[in-house]
Design a protein around this motif. Sequence first.
Motif, short mmCIF file in Angstrom:
data_model
loop_
_atom_site.label_atom_id
_atom_site.label_comp_id
_atom_site.label_asym_id
_atom_site.label_seq_id
_atom_site.Cartn_x
_atom_site.Cartn_y
_atom_site.Cartn_z
N LEU A 151 34.77 10.92 -10.12
CA LEU A 151 36.03 10.61 -10.66
C LEU A 151 37.10 11.78 -10.70
CD1 LEU A 151 34.57 8.50 -13.56
CD2 LEU A 151 36.25 7.67 -11.74
N ASN A 152 36.65 12.87 -10.75
CA ASN A 152 37.41 14.01 -10.69
C ASN A 152 37.91 14.23 -9.60
OD1 ASN A 152 36.28 14.61 -13.54
ND2 ASN A 152 35.32 16.58 -13.00
N ALA A 153 37.30 14.07 -8.25
CA ALA A 153 38.04 14.40 -6.95
C ALA A 153 39.10 13.11 -6.66
CB ALA A 153 36.80 14.18 -6.17
N VAL A 172 37.96 2.35 -15.07
CA VAL A 172 37.21 3.41 -15.14
C VAL A 172 37.01 3.19 -16.79
CG1 VAL A 172 37.10 6.08 -15.41
CG2 VAL A 172 37.88 4.82 -13.46
N LEU A 173 35.67 3.46 -17.31
CA LEU A 173 35.38 3.17 -18.54
C LEU A 173 35.31 4.91 -19.20
CD1 LEU A 173 32.71 0.69 -18.74
CD2 LEU A 173 35.09 0.16 -19.42
N PHE A 211 36.67 21.98 -7.44
CA PHE A 211 36.49 21.73 -8.55
C PHE A 211 35.45 20.76 -8.93
CE2 PHE A 211 40.08 19.41 -6.49
CZ PHE A 211 39.41 18.04 -6.62
N HIS A 212 34.82 20.54 -9.73
CA HIS A 212 33.43 19.59 -9.95
C HIS A 212 33.89 18.26 -9.56
CE1 HIS A 212 30.44 17.14 -11.71
NE2 HIS A 212 29.74 18.33 -11.52
N ARG A 213 33.01 17.54 -8.69
CA ARG A 213 33.42 16.32 -8.26
C ARG A 213 33.56 15.04 -9.29
NH1 ARG A 213 27.74 15.32 -5.91
NH2 ARG A 213 26.86 14.23 -7.86
N GLY A 214 32.91 15.40 -10.38
CA GLY A 214 33.04 14.44 -11.42
C GLY A 214 32.03 13.34 -11.30
N LYS A 215 31.68 12.38 -12.20
CA LYS A 215 30.72 11.22 -12.28
C LYS A 215 31.13 10.28 -11.06
CE LYS A 215 28.54 7.68 -14.82
NZ LYS A 215 27.31 7.84 -15.38
N MET A 216 29.90 9.96 -10.37
CA MET A 216 29.94 8.89 -9.36
C MET A 216 29.62 7.56 -9.93
SD MET A 216 28.51 11.22 -6.19
CE MET A 216 28.51 10.16 -5.12
N TYR A 260 33.74 9.20 -18.15
CA TYR A 260 34.35 10.44 -18.32
C TYR A 260 33.52 11.75 -18.54
CZ TYR A 260 38.56 7.66 -19.54
OH TYR A 260 39.81 6.60 -19.52
N HIS A 261 33.63 12.56 -17.39
CA HIS A 261 33.33 13.82 -17.36
C HIS A 261 34.17 14.57 -18.43
CE1 HIS A 261 32.73 18.20 -15.99
NE2 HIS A 261 31.33 17.59 -15.78
N PRO A 262 34.04 15.63 -19.21
CA PRO A 262 34.90 16.54 -19.97
C PRO A 262 36.16 16.79 -18.97
CG PRO A 262 32.76 17.12 -20.75
CD PRO A 262 32.64 16.03 -19.48
N ASP A 263 35.89 17.29 -17.86
CA ASP A 263 36.89 17.80 -17.00
C ASP A 263 38.00 16.75 -16.54
OD1 ASP A 263 36.06 20.21 -16.91
OD2 ASP A 263 34.91 20.08 -14.93
#
Length: 131
Positions: free
Chosen positions: A31-33, A89-90, A18-23, A94-97
């Motif tokens: 954030l996704n991880a 976390v604000l 999956f996409h790691r998300g915003k760091m 948030y990444h859409p995922d």
Amino acid sequence: YSYNNTEIKQDAQTADIFHRGKMLWPRAMGLNAALEACKYIRLATNSRTVYNPFCGKGTILATANLIGLNAVGIDLSSKRAQEANGVQVLSKHYHPDFRKGLESFLAATPEHDEDNDAQNRAEACHETKTT
């Protein structure tokens, strides 16, 4: 055992990607991880506390708190450890995922937070500031 309504076999040959998300900072976990790791702890173990011995600025700690887990962190850098204290976390992070994963997780596990429903917790995250 099962996780996320999926049977997990000990000898599974494939990995979930999956996409790691915003760091939140250059050396942070995405954030996704972080959400996937915390969801695993919440769903596949009896533990309700995340211990992160390399907490950095607190991405895992904040994500754990967001889904109703307690979190304890330590870091070699006292500066980073102080920055991690109280981090949240604000919604702008948030990444859409991440938003989709968070909202579906909270909706599917109402017992994680007896005082708030998933919508109240998501709205509270929109109003908080990272300290």
